[in-house]
Design a protein around this motif. Structure first.
Motif, PDB file in Angstrom:
ATOM      1  N   LEU A  17       0.831  -1.205   0.000  1.00  0.00           N
ATOM      2  CA  LEU A  17       0.000   0.000   0.000  1.00  0.00           C
ATOM      3  C   LEU A  17       0.869   1.259   0.000  1.00  0.00           C
ATOM      4  O   LEU A  17       0.593   2.224  -0.726  1.00  0.00           O
ATOM      5  CB  LEU A  17      -0.928  -0.001   1.220  1.00  0.00           C
ATOM      6  N   GLY A  18       1.932   1.258   0.783  1.00  0.00           N
ATOM      7  CA  GLY A  18       2.857   2.392   0.798  1.00  0.00           C
ATOM      8  C   GLY A  18       3.563   2.564  -0.537  1.00  0.00           C
ATOM      9  O   GLY A  18       3.739   3.681  -1.020  1.00  0.00           O
ATOM     10  N   LEU A  19       3.969   1.456  -1.144  1.00  0.00           N
ATOM     11  CA  LEU A  19       4.608   1.517  -2.459  1.00  0.00           C
ATOM     12  C   LEU A  19       3.638   2.050  -3.505  1.00  0.00           C
ATOM     13  O   LEU A  19       4.012   2.875  -4.343  1.00  0.00           O
ATOM     14  CB  LEU A  19       5.123   0.135  -2.853  1.00  0.00           C
ATOM     15  N   ALA A  20       2.394   1.614  -3.463  1.00  0.00           N
ATOM     16  CA  ALA A  20       1.389   2.102  -4.404  1.00  0.00           C
ATOM     17  C   ALA A  20       1.145   3.599  -4.220  1.00  0.00           C
ATOM     18  O   ALA A  20       1.011   4.342  -5.202  1.00  0.00           O
ATOM     19  CB  ALA A  20       0.087   1.326  -4.234  1.00  0.00           C
ATOM     20  N   ALA A  21       1.110   4.069  -2.978  1.00  0.00           N
ATOM     21  CA  ALA A  21       0.921   5.498  -2.724  1.00  0.00           C
ATOM     22  C   ALA A  21       2.110   6.306  -3.238  1.00  0.00           C
ATOM     23  O   ALA A  21       1.938   7.392  -3.809  1.00  0.00           O
ATOM     24  CB  ALA A  21       0.717   5.739  -1.231  1.00  0.00           C
ATOM     25  N   PHE A  22       3.312   5.780  -3.065  1.00  0.00           N
ATOM     26  CA  PHE A  22       4.500   6.470  -3.564  1.00  0.00           C
ATOM     27  C   PHE A  22       4.496   6.537  -5.089  1.00  0.00           C
ATOM     28  O   PHE A  22       4.775   7.587  -5.680  1.00  0.00           O
ATOM     29  CB  PHE A  22       5.758   5.769  -3.060  1.00  0.00           C
ATOM     30  N   LEU A  23       4.180   5.437  -5.742  1.00  0.00           N
ATOM     31  CA  LEU A  23       4.136   5.429  -7.207  1.00  0.00           C
ATOM     32  C   LEU A  23       3.035   6.347  -7.731  1.00  0.00           C
ATOM     33  O   LEU A  23       3.202   7.011  -8.754  1.00  0.00           O
ATOM     34  CB  LEU A  23       3.950   4.002  -7.720  1.00  0.00           C
ATOM     35  N   TRP A  24       1.902   6.399  -7.039  1.00  0.00           N
ATOM     36  CA  TRP A  24       0.840   7.318  -7.425  1.00  0.00           C
ATOM     37  C   TRP A  24       1.318   8.771  -7.330  1.00  0.00           C
ATOM     38  O   TRP A  24       1.053   9.575  -8.215  1.00  0.00           O
ATOM     39  CB  TRP A  24      -0.385   7.115  -6.529  1.00  0.00           C
ATOM     40  N   SER A  25       2.046   9.092  -6.260  1.00  0.00           N
ATOM     41  CA  SER A  25       2.527  10.465  -6.094  1.00  0.00           C
ATOM     42  C   SER A  25       3.557  10.818  -7.166  1.00  0.00           C
ATOM     43  O   SER A  25       3.636  11.971  -7.598  1.00  0.00           O
ATOM     44  CB  SER A  25       3.097  10.681  -4.700  1.00  0.00           C
ATOM     45  N   ASN A  27       3.520   9.626 -10.276  1.00  0.00           N
ATOM     46  CA  ASN A  27       2.781   9.775 -11.528  1.00  0.00           C
ATOM     47  C   ASN A  27       1.945  11.045 -11.577  1.00  0.00           C
ATOM     48  O   ASN A  27       1.660  11.550 -12.659  1.00  0.00           O
ATOM     49  CB  ASN A  27       1.879   8.565 -11.770  1.00  0.00           C
ATOM     50  N   THR A  28       1.538  11.570 -10.436  1.00  0.00           N
ATOM     51  CA  THR A  28       0.728  12.784 -10.429  1.00  0.00           C
ATOM     52  C   THR A  28       1.556  14.055 -10.330  1.00  0.00           C
ATOM     53  O   THR A  28       1.002  15.144 -10.272  1.00  0.00           O
ATOM     54  CB  THR A  28      -0.290  12.758  -9.270  1.00  0.00           C
ATOM     55  N   GLY A  29       2.897  13.930 -10.309  1.00  0.00           N
ATOM     56  CA  GLY A  29       3.754  15.110 -10.343  1.00  0.00           C
ATOM     57  C   GLY A  29       3.974  15.783  -9.002  1.00  0.00           C
ATOM     58  O   GLY A  29       4.247  16.978  -8.943  1.00  0.00           O
ATOM     59  N   GLN A  30       3.874  15.050  -7.926  1.00  0.00           N
ATOM     60  CA  GLN A  30       4.056  15.649  -6.602  1.00  0.00           C
ATOM     61  C   GLN A  30       5.487  16.091  -6.342  1.00  0.00           C
ATOM     62  O   GLN A  30       5.729  16.931  -5.495  1.00  0.00           O
ATOM     63  CB  GLN A  30       3.639  14.645  -5.519  1.00  0.00           C
ATOM     64  N   TYR A  31       6.448  15.540  -7.078  1.00  0.00           N
ATOM     65  CA  TYR A  31       7.855  15.846  -6.841  1.00  0.00           C
ATOM     66  C   TYR A  31       8.464  16.684  -7.961  1.00  0.00           C
ATOM     67  O   TYR A  31       9.672  16.736  -8.099  1.00  0.00           O
ATOM     68  CB  TYR A  31       8.660  14.547  -6.685  1.00  0.00           C
ATOM     69  N   GLU A  32       7.653  17.347  -8.746  1.00  0.00           N
ATOM     70  CA  GLU A  32       8.157  18.121  -9.876  1.00  0.00           C
ATOM     71  C   GLU A  32       8.877  19.398  -9.435  1.00  0.00           C
ATOM     72  O   GLU A  32       9.911  19.750  -9.965  1.00  0.00           O
ATOM     73  CB  GLU A  32       7.012  18.474 -10.835  1.00  0.00           C
ATOM     74  N   ASP A  33       8.313  20.137  -8.492  1.00  0.00           N
ATOM     75  CA  ASP A  33       8.878  21.414  -8.076  1.00  0.00           C
ATOM     76  C   ASP A  33       9.150  21.378  -6.581  1.00  0.00           C
ATOM     77  O   ASP A  33       8.328  21.800  -5.779  1.00  0.00           O
ATOM     78  CB  ASP A  33       7.905  22.544  -8.424  1.00  0.00           C
TER      79      ASP A  33
END
Length: 74
Positions: A17-25, A27-33
């Motif tokens: 579940l934690g891995l899925a949440a990290f991969l989702w973040s 893919n949604t660009g949470q770490y872009e800026d």
């Protein structure tokens, strides 16, 4: 020992579940800026940084993270 039958799958499920949440973040660009939010948090409303007035109005976050001298490292 019978409790391990429940705890091992529970631990694996929470890990997935934690891995899925990290991969989702990712893919949604949470770490872009990563720097932009930090600079917006300390910036004044008029766009300048600090109280000494040394930073020009309208500077971007990338301008603020560049070294000002050629050999200078942060």
């Amino acid at each position: 020992m019978d409790v391990l039958v429940f705890l091992v799958p529970l631990a694996l499920g929470l890990g997935l579940l934690g891995l899925a949440a990290f991969l989702w973040s990712l893919n949604t660009g949470q770490y872009e800026d990563l720097d932009g939010a930090a600079w917006r948090a300390i910036a004044d409303e008029d766009g300048s940084l600090g109280t000494d007035g040394a930073q020009a109005v309208g500077a971007t976050a990338t301008d603020l993270t560049k070294p000002t001298e050629p050999g200078r490292k942060w």
